[in-house]
Design a protein around this motif. Structure first.
Motif, PDB file in Angstrom:
ATOM      1  N   LYS A 187      15.437  -4.649  -2.020  1.00 21.80           N
ATOM      2  CA  LYS A 187      14.097  -5.229  -2.028  1.00 21.80           C
ATOM      3  C   LYS A 187      13.077  -4.217  -1.519  1.00 21.80           C
ATOM      4  O   LYS A 187      11.998  -4.049  -2.098  1.00 21.80           O
ATOM      5  CB  LYS A 187      14.060  -6.489  -1.153  1.00 21.80           C
ATOM      6  N   GLY A 188      13.431  -3.513  -0.434  1.00 25.25           N
ATOM      7  CA  GLY A 188      12.524  -2.502   0.116  1.00 25.25           C
ATOM      8  C   GLY A 188      12.239  -1.396  -0.880  1.00 25.25           C
ATOM      9  O   GLY A 188      11.098  -0.919  -0.992  1.00 25.25           O
ATOM     10  N   LYS A 189      13.274  -0.987  -1.622  1.00 22.14           N
ATOM     11  CA  LYS A 189      13.080   0.053  -2.637  1.00 22.14           C
ATOM     12  C   LYS A 189      12.126  -0.409  -3.727  1.00 22.14           C
ATOM     13  O   LYS A 189      11.225   0.314  -4.148  1.00 22.14           O
ATOM     14  CB  LYS A 189      14.430   0.432  -3.274  1.00 22.14           C
ATOM     15  N   MET A 190      12.319  -1.636  -4.208  1.00 19.74           N
ATOM     16  CA  MET A 190      11.483  -2.154  -5.291  1.00 19.74           C
ATOM     17  C   MET A 190      10.028  -2.311  -4.846  1.00 19.74           C
ATOM     18  O   MET A 190       9.106  -2.026  -5.616  1.00 19.74           O
ATOM     19  CB  MET A 190      12.028  -3.499  -5.787  1.00 19.74           C
ATOM     20  N   LEU A 191       9.820  -2.731  -3.612  1.00 17.29           N
ATOM     21  CA  LEU A 191       8.456  -2.868  -3.102  1.00 17.29           C
ATOM     22  C   LEU A 191       7.796  -1.496  -2.966  1.00 17.29           C
ATOM     23  O   LEU A 191       6.619  -1.314  -3.308  1.00 17.29           O
ATOM     24  CB  LEU A 191       8.463  -3.586  -1.750  1.00 17.29           C
ATOM     25  N   LYS A 192       8.563  -0.514  -2.512  1.00 17.93           N
ATOM     26  CA  LYS A 192       8.030   0.849  -2.368  1.00 17.93           C
ATOM     27  C   LYS A 192       7.672   1.434  -3.725  1.00 17.93           C
ATOM     28  O   LYS A 192       6.611   2.041  -3.896  1.00 17.93           O
ATOM     29  CB  LYS A 192       9.056   1.735  -1.662  1.00 17.93           C
ATOM     30  N   TYR A 193       8.563   1.237  -4.708  1.00 23.29           N
ATOM     31  CA  TYR A 193       8.277   1.732  -6.058  1.00 23.29           C
ATOM     32  C   TYR A 193       7.023   1.059  -6.620  1.00 23.29           C
ATOM     33  O   TYR A 193       6.190   1.714  -7.259  1.00 23.29           O
ATOM     34  CB  TYR A 193       9.460   1.441  -6.992  1.00 23.29           C
ATOM     35  N   GLY A 194       6.897  -0.242  -6.393  1.00 23.28           N
ATOM     36  CA  GLY A 194       5.727  -0.975  -6.874  1.00 23.28           C
ATOM     37  C   GLY A 194       4.435  -0.445  -6.273  1.00 23.28           C
ATOM     38  O   GLY A 194       3.422  -0.291  -6.961  1.00 23.28           O
ATOM     39  N   GLU A 243      -0.565  -4.503  -4.745  1.00 20.09           N
ATOM     40  CA  GLU A 243      -1.019  -3.266  -4.112  1.00 20.09           C
ATOM     41  C   GLU A 243      -2.261  -2.723  -4.799  1.00 20.09           C
ATOM     42  O   GLU A 243      -3.172  -2.214  -4.136  1.00 20.09           O
ATOM     43  CB  GLU A 243       0.105  -2.219  -4.143  1.00 20.09           C
ATOM     44  N   LEU A 244      -2.322  -2.824  -6.119  1.00 16.03           N
ATOM     45  CA  LEU A 244      -3.518  -2.363  -6.842  1.00 16.03           C
ATOM     46  C   LEU A 244      -4.738  -3.162  -6.405  1.00 16.03           C
ATOM     47  O   LEU A 244      -5.831  -2.594  -6.220  1.00 16.03           O
ATOM     48  CB  LEU A 244      -3.300  -2.509  -8.348  1.00 16.03           C
ATOM     49  N   LYS A 245      -4.557  -4.460  -6.211  1.00 18.10           N
ATOM     50  CA  LYS A 245      -5.660  -5.307  -5.734  1.00 18.10           C
ATOM     51  C   LYS A 245      -6.102  -4.867  -4.337  1.00 18.10           C
ATOM     52  O   LYS A 245      -7.302  -4.784  -4.047  1.00 18.10           O
ATOM     53  CB  LYS A 245      -5.214  -6.774  -5.718  1.00 18.10           C
ATOM     54  N   ARG A 246      -5.122  -4.571  -3.454  1.00 13.45           N
ATOM     55  CA  ARG A 246      -5.446  -4.119  -2.096  1.00 13.45           C
ATOM     56  C   ARG A 246      -6.201  -2.780  -2.127  1.00 13.45           C
ATOM     57  O   ARG A 246      -7.156  -2.584  -1.372  1.00 13.45           O
ATOM     58  CB  ARG A 246      -4.167  -3.988  -1.266  1.00 13.45           C
ATOM     59  N   LEU A 247      -5.771  -1.881  -2.991  1.00 11.56           N
ATOM     60  CA  LEU A 247      -6.421  -0.572  -3.087  1.00 11.56           C
ATOM     61  C   LEU A 247      -7.856  -0.704  -3.586  1.00 11.56           C
ATOM     62  O   LEU A 247      -8.754  -0.008  -3.102  1.00 11.56           O
ATOM     63  CB  LEU A 247      -5.626   0.344  -4.024  1.00 11.56           C
ATOM     64  N   GLU A 248      -8.074  -1.590  -4.548  1.00 14.21           N
ATOM     65  CA  GLU A 248      -9.425  -1.792  -5.070  1.00 14.21           C
ATOM     66  C   GLU A 248     -10.344  -2.385  -4.008  1.00 14.21           C
ATOM     67  O   GLU A 248     -11.496  -1.981  -3.869  1.00 14.21           O
ATOM     68  CB  GLU A 248      -9.385  -2.696  -6.301  1.00 14.21           C
ATOM     69  N   LYS A 249      -9.821  -3.356  -3.232  1.00 12.39           N
ATOM     70  CA  LYS A 249     -10.631  -3.951  -2.164  1.00 12.39           C
ATOM     71  C   LYS A 249     -10.960  -2.927  -1.091  1.00 12.39           C
ATOM     72  O   LYS A 249     -12.079  -2.880  -0.570  1.00 12.39           O
ATOM     73  CB  LYS A 249      -9.891  -5.145  -1.546  1.00 12.39           C
ATOM     74  N   LYS A 250      -9.982  -2.101  -0.748  1.00 12.90           N
ATOM     75  CA  LYS A 250     -10.187  -1.048   0.245  1.00 12.90           C
ATOM     76  C   LYS A 250     -11.229  -0.049  -0.232  1.00 12.90           C
ATOM     77  O   LYS A 250     -12.084   0.398   0.535  1.00 12.90           O
ATOM     78  CB  LYS A 250      -8.863  -0.338   0.519  1.00 12.90           C
ATOM     79  N   ASN A 251     -11.185   0.270  -1.503  1.00 13.26           N
ATOM     80  CA  ASN A 251     -12.143   1.207  -2.078  1.00 13.26           C
ATOM     81  C   ASN A 251     -13.555   0.625  -2.089  1.00 13.26           C
ATOM     82  O   ASN A 251     -14.537   1.319  -1.800  1.00 13.26           O
ATOM     83  CB  ASN A 251     -11.715   1.562  -3.505  1.00 13.26           C
ATOM     84  N   GLU A 252     -13.648  -0.676  -2.412  1.00 14.82           N
ATOM     85  CA  GLU A 252     -14.957  -1.352  -2.416  1.00 14.82           C
ATOM     86  C   GLU A 252     -15.546  -1.392  -1.010  1.00 14.82           C
ATOM     87  O   GLU A 252     -16.745  -1.158  -0.810  1.00 14.82           O
ATOM     88  CB  GLU A 252     -14.806  -2.778  -2.952  1.00 14.82           C
ATOM     89  N   LEU A 253     -14.704  -1.682  -0.023  1.00 17.41           N
ATOM     90  CA  LEU A 253     -15.166  -1.735   1.360  1.00 17.41           C
ATOM     91  C   LEU A 253     -15.680  -0.372   1.812  1.00 17.41           C
ATOM     92  O   LEU A 253     -16.739  -0.260   2.439  1.00 17.41           O
ATOM     93  CB  LEU A 253     -14.024  -2.197   2.265  1.00 17.41           C
ATOM     94  N   ALA A 254     -14.953   0.679   1.466  1.00 14.10           N
ATOM     95  CA  ALA A 254     -15.354   2.037   1.818  1.00 14.10           C
ATOM     96  C   ALA A 254     -16.684   2.387   1.161  1.00 14.10           C
ATOM     97  O   ALA A 254     -17.532   3.042   1.770  1.00 14.10           O
ATOM     98  CB  ALA A 254     -14.286   3.024   1.393  1.00 14.10           C
ATOM     99  N   TYR A 255     -16.894   1.920  -0.063  1.00 15.04           N
ATOM    100  CA  TYR A 255     -18.133   2.198  -0.794  1.00 15.04           C
ATOM    101  C   TYR A 255     -19.326   1.555  -0.101  1.00 15.04           C
ATOM    102  O   TYR A 255     -20.382   2.182   0.099  1.00 15.04           O
ATOM    103  CB  TYR A 255     -18.010   1.673  -2.225  1.00 15.04           C
ATOM    104  N   TYR A 256     -19.170   0.274   0.295  1.00 13.11           N
ATOM    105  CA  TYR A 256     -20.287  -0.424   0.961  1.00 13.11           C
ATOM    106  C   TYR A 256     -20.584   0.143   2.344  1.00 13.11           C
ATOM    107  O   TYR A 256     -21.723   0.145   2.794  1.00 13.11           O
ATOM    108  CB  TYR A 256     -19.985  -1.916   1.040  1.00 13.11           C
TER     109      TYR A 256
END
Length: 267
Positions: free
Chosen positions: A183-190, A250-263
């Protein structure tokens, strides 16, 4: 005049590790035929590094892990020989495959790189279906004729300047030690696949987050005959689908993090 014999080709066995006790011992034993065994460890905490440090046939280097492609590219540069056998820590070379590798690299008509089919093992029992029956990877190649593409962070791809062939014998892959490990491997790959998507400016999509994991499970369990692997098939197909779901999370988290950094940097 007597015919001069061709010098025996030397080979380096390369492995990258992080917390691989329980796997790495078999792997190292199976490549004892190599002229060099080089392991690059990304600061294991389970005794892997200490075990390798004490092993008389192993040269071990520690290097911080950024992603699989970067780590394997670094490792490849450290190899002393042109012929390279690149394994994952949970892979084992059988005696028949050892002989095939040795005869192959000493063949004057050898290709520049070789694909290996793999035999998957689920807690020491064969996993015959579940999408893995056609899986193959580049594992044997000339260092001078290849490089890892920088377009992928996981499931790294080899670019070959020359011809690729396929070896007959299969590489044994102990893919599943226990539920939490896989499970840990699959989450890391994702998560790494999500970073790839983010860098390529692909955007999060709720529909795809719902459809793709379901399709992954259906494809591997039904179309790729995972149901013939019994309970093992259900477990593997579910966790593979979970890895796809994690990719979108994770893609959703990265996009939110990027938006926060932008503002935060806006005047």
């Amino acid at each position: 005049m007597p015919k001069l014999s061709t010098p025996k080709q030397k080979i380096s066995a390369l492995i990258i590790t992080y917390n691989e006790m329980g796997y790495i011992e078999k792997c190292i034993d199976s490549v004892s035929f190599a002229d060099e065994i080089l392991v690059v460890d990304s600061y294991s905490t389970d005794g892997t590094y200490e075990y390798l440090l004490e092993h008389p046939k192993v040269r071990v280097i520690q290097n911080p892990f950024e992603n699989f492609t970067a780590q394997k590219s670094f490792t490849l540069k450290q190899a002393k020989n042109d012929w390279v056998l690149f394994l994952d820590a949970d892979e084992v070379v059988t005696e028949k495959l050892q002989k095939e590798i040795t005869s192959t690299i000493n063949n004057p008509e050898a290709c520049e790189a070789y694909w290996f089919y793999r035999k998957f093992m689920f807690q020491n029992k064969p996993l015959n279906f579940s999408g893995w029956q056609t899986d193959k990877n580049h594992r044997l190649f000339r260092k001078s004729k290849v490089c890892f593409t920088d377009k992928k962070l996981v499931h790294e791809t080899l670019e070959v300047d020359g011809k690729s062939c396929i070896l007959k014998e299969k590489l044994t892959h102990y893919c599943y030690k226990n539920y939490e490990d896989y499970k840990g491997k699959m989450l890391k790959y994702g998560q790494l696949k999500a970073k790839e998507d983010f860098y390529k400016e692909k955007h999060f999509n709720y529909v795809l987050m719902t459809v793709k994991p379901i399709w992954k499970f259906f494809n591997h369990y039904v179309l790729r005959l995972g149901f013939l692997d019994g309970k093992k098939g259900i477990t593997i197909c579910y966790l593979n689908a979970l890895g796809v779901l994690e990719r979108f999370r994770e893609l959703k988290r990265l996009e939110k993090k990027n938006e926060l950094a932008y503002y935060l940097v806006m005047p």
